[in-house]
Design a protein around this motif. Structure first.
Motif, PDB file in Angstrom:
ATOM      1  N   PRO A   1       1.562   7.337  -9.326  1.00 11.37           N
ATOM      2  CA  PRO A   1       0.143   7.584  -9.644  1.00 11.37           C
ATOM      3  C   PRO A   1      -0.525   6.405 -10.346  1.00 11.37           C
ATOM      4  CG  PRO A   1       1.513   9.452 -10.321  1.00 11.37           C
ATOM      5  CD  PRO A   1       2.439   8.376  -9.867  1.00 11.37           C
TER       6      PRO A   1
ATOM      7  N   TYR B   1       0.833  -1.210   0.000  1.00 13.05           N
ATOM      8  CA  TYR B   1       0.000   0.000   0.000  1.00 13.05           C
ATOM      9  C   TYR B   1       0.867   1.260   0.000  1.00 13.05           C
ATOM     10  CZ  TYR B   1      -3.078   3.645   1.805  1.00 13.05           C
ATOM     11  OH  TYR B   1      -3.764   4.820   1.981  1.00 13.05           O
ATOM     12  N   ASP B   2       1.793   1.343   0.948  1.00 12.86           N
ATOM     13  CA  ASP B   2       2.655   2.530   1.037  1.00 12.86           C
ATOM     14  C   ASP B   2       3.650   2.582  -0.108  1.00 12.86           C
ATOM     15  OD1 ASP B   2       1.528   3.560   3.375  1.00 12.86           O
ATOM     16  OD2 ASP B   2       2.774   2.274   4.635  1.00 12.86           O
TER      17      ASP B   2
ATOM     18  N   GLY C   1       1.894   3.346  -3.509  1.00 11.51           N
ATOM     19  CA  GLY C   1       1.114   4.584  -3.493  1.00 11.51           C
ATOM     20  C   GLY C   1       1.900   5.776  -4.002  1.00 11.51           C
ATOM     21  N   GLN C   2       3.235   5.670  -4.065  1.00  9.55           N
ATOM     22  CA  GLN C   2       4.058   6.795  -4.524  1.00  9.55           C
ATOM     23  C   GLN C   2       3.988   6.982  -6.037  1.00  9.55           C
ATOM     24  OE1 GLN C   2       8.347   6.075  -4.002  1.00  9.55           O
ATOM     25  NE2 GLN C   2       7.873   3.894  -3.739  1.00  9.55           N
TER      26      GLN C   2
ATOM     27  N   ALA D   1      -1.582   4.051  -7.492  1.00 12.28           N
ATOM     28  CA  ALA D   1      -2.307   4.542  -6.318  1.00 12.28           C
ATOM     29  C   ALA D   1      -3.706   3.939  -6.282  1.00 12.28           C
ATOM     30  CB  ALA D   1      -2.380   6.063  -6.358  1.00 12.28           C
TER      31      ALA D   1
END
Length: 198
Positions: free
Chosen positions: A147, A140-141, A144-145, A150
């Motif tokens: 696009p 997730y983290d 997520g960086q 995400a």
């Protein structure tokens, strides 16, 4: 030290000269003493319970991340991001392989004698599966960086941690304690340890 003639054999045939110190004794070694039946049964129940809990946790976590992994397969990334994507896909597949192996070991141990079942389950520590599952919580983290990625993965739940470089090992379930009317027999080493502690 035992006296008597030792039966020895060479490790390999490449050396044609006189015997050197690279010889190994073939004298039979003493086998370890078998566990008492009640201890073996308690250990077997503990290992089964721990592995079953790990399988349930892995099933649930992989189910939550499966859709995101399928989305990650179709995303087009470049350079370092694409390498990270391939590593993540490999980690998910490895977690699935370990989950399948854990299930197979549980099923195979059902038809074995207790001693064999204990040995069969001991060859697959639940921590292997738990460590593989923990790596998924960082998706997730980590993704997520970018696009394009995400929203693919749900955030980890409280207590699940996360991060591709960390590992959280699920705590072992509390050991099964059998209560008997007889006082527990303690080994000489445990009595000496208690005596030395004061």
């Amino acid at each position: 030290m035992e006296s008597g003639q030792r039966d020895t054999r060479p490790l390999g045939q490449a050396h044609s000269g006189p015997p050197t110190d690279a010889w190994v004794s073939t004298r039979p070694t003493k086998a370890s003493r078998p566990l008492p039946a009640e201890t073996r049964d308690v250990l077997l129940r503990q290992r089964r319970a721990t592995l079953e809990a790990s399988i349930r946790e892995a099933d649930e976590v992989m189910g939550r991340y499966r859709a995101g992994v399928e989305g990650l397969r179709s995303v087009q990334l470049d350079g370092e991001a694409d390498r990270e994507r391939l590593v993540a896909l490999h980690r998910f597949e490895e977690a699935g392989r370990l989950l399948d192996e854990a299930r197979q070991r549980m099923n195979a141990s059902d038809g074995l004698a207790p001693d064999q079942a204990l040995e069969h389950l001991a060859a697959f520590p639940p921590e292997r599966l738990q460590g593989a599952i923990h790596l998924l919580h960082g998706f997730y983290d980590h993704f997520g960086q970018w696009p394009e990625c995400a929203g693919l993965f749900p955030p980890p739940r409280p207590g699940e941690g996360g991060g591709l470089g960390t590992r959280r090992l699920m705590t072992q379930p509390s050991p099964v304690v059998e209560h008997t009317s007889e006082p527990a027999r303690r080994s000489l080493w445990s009595r000496m340890r208690d005596w030395l502690k004061g």
